[in-house]
Design an enzyme around this catalytic site. Sequence first.
Site, PDB file in Angstrom:
ATOM      1  N   HIS A 283      45.511  39.485  44.165  1.00 60.64           N
ATOM      2  CA  HIS A 283      45.463  40.033  45.502  1.00 60.64           C
ATOM      3  C   HIS A 283      46.855  39.940  46.389  1.00 60.64           C
ATOM      4  O   HIS A 283      47.404  38.737  46.270  1.00 60.64           O
ATOM      5  CB  HIS A 283      44.259  39.186  46.305  1.00 60.64           C
ATOM      6  CG  HIS A 283      43.016  39.536  45.835  1.00 60.64           C
ATOM      7  ND1 HIS A 283      42.760  40.607  44.975  1.00 60.64           N
ATOM      8  CD2 HIS A 283      41.729  38.912  46.174  1.00 60.64           C
ATOM      9  CE1 HIS A 283      41.259  40.761  44.720  1.00 60.64           C
ATOM     10  NE2 HIS A 283      40.681  39.636  45.401  1.00 60.64           N
TER      11      HIS A 283
ATOM     12  N   CYS B  32      38.115  34.453  47.790  1.00 59.21           N
ATOM     13  CA  CYS B  32      39.447  35.013  47.117  1.00 59.21           C
ATOM     14  C   CYS B  32      40.497  34.965  48.140  1.00 59.21           C
ATOM     15  O   CYS B  32      41.285  34.235  48.332  1.00 59.21           O
ATOM     16  CB  CYS B  32      39.386  35.760  45.922  1.00 59.21           C
ATOM     17  SG  CYS B  32      38.696  37.280  46.105  1.00 59.21           S
TER      18      CYS B  32
END
Length: 336
Positions: free
Chosen positions: A240, A128
């Site tokens: 994130h 990710c």
Amino acid sequence: KKFNVAIVGARGAVGKKVMELLVERNFPINKLKLLGSEEGSGIQIKFKDEDLITEQAGKGAFKGIDIAFFCVNKEISEKLAPIAIDEGCIVIDNSSCFRMNKEVPLIIPEINPHDIDFHKGIIANPNCSTIQMLVALKPIHDSYNIKRIVVSTYQSVSGSGKKAIDELNDQVKDYIAGNDISNSIYPYQISFNALPHIDDFIENGYTKEEMKMVNETKKILDKNIEVSATAVRIPVIKGHCESINIQTKKKIDPESVKELLSKFKGIKVLDDPLNNLYPIPITAEETDYVYVGRIRKDFTIKNGLNIWVVSDNLRKGAALNAIQIAELLIDRILKY
Ligand code: 2RA
């Protein structure tokens, strides 16, 4: 043409997101099979207007399946992916298991779609934190030729799965109730804390998470780019964040970069700090974009630039990218 699809790990944070996005993106599904562990089988899960029952993943489970999304850890992928391929299906694996295998394409559709042509049954979904960083940097690299990246990540707990999400919520409730929150599934409590420790440490002093960003950048974007990474877990549920410093070969300026990024499919530029406009996790949550802001010169080095990048790690960071790979697969190879 419609396809028979399986999700291995359908009850996990990423597996659930894959199911949701298959509906949202109207992926051409003939039949969906939900596969998991023995103890996780026999569970009823709604998909569109159907009640599906989870089944145990294993020999025979992949017969008749065209595409299998693996949303499990690397150990399970290592064991089950070869079985799935033997039974005739193409595996899109979200784990780190096969990413650096020369026979396995590692794909971000906006960056290296052509690599999918050489797949031999397994296609790997990048990590990710790599995906959001490289989507943001791809247009910059094409125009200014990046030679070095220094990145610090601020990663949400959903990156380590459903259990970690529940743990953060429980710790906050315990804190409010005045209970002790020091014990944790992490080495330390995650609530009200920051942990520079994602995945295992290795002998060079880095974590596997940090080395993923180094190695995957070289495989996907350009083997000549040097990357120095620090990956930090923070008490955020989803989204994130990354502070990225780059040095390019060509002269670079923030205004031209802002214009370049705003034209790139999949990127949203939010950059007006004087009016408090910059990306934050709650902006990115449940959207498909990689958000970029705080675009500014690094005055301390030649051709230096700092940017701030935020994305929903369960969507573009995992499930969405995996489904975009499947869309690429049916367009380019299975000739949908
Ligand atoms: C994490 N990137 O955030 C890793 C795996 N999803 O934990």
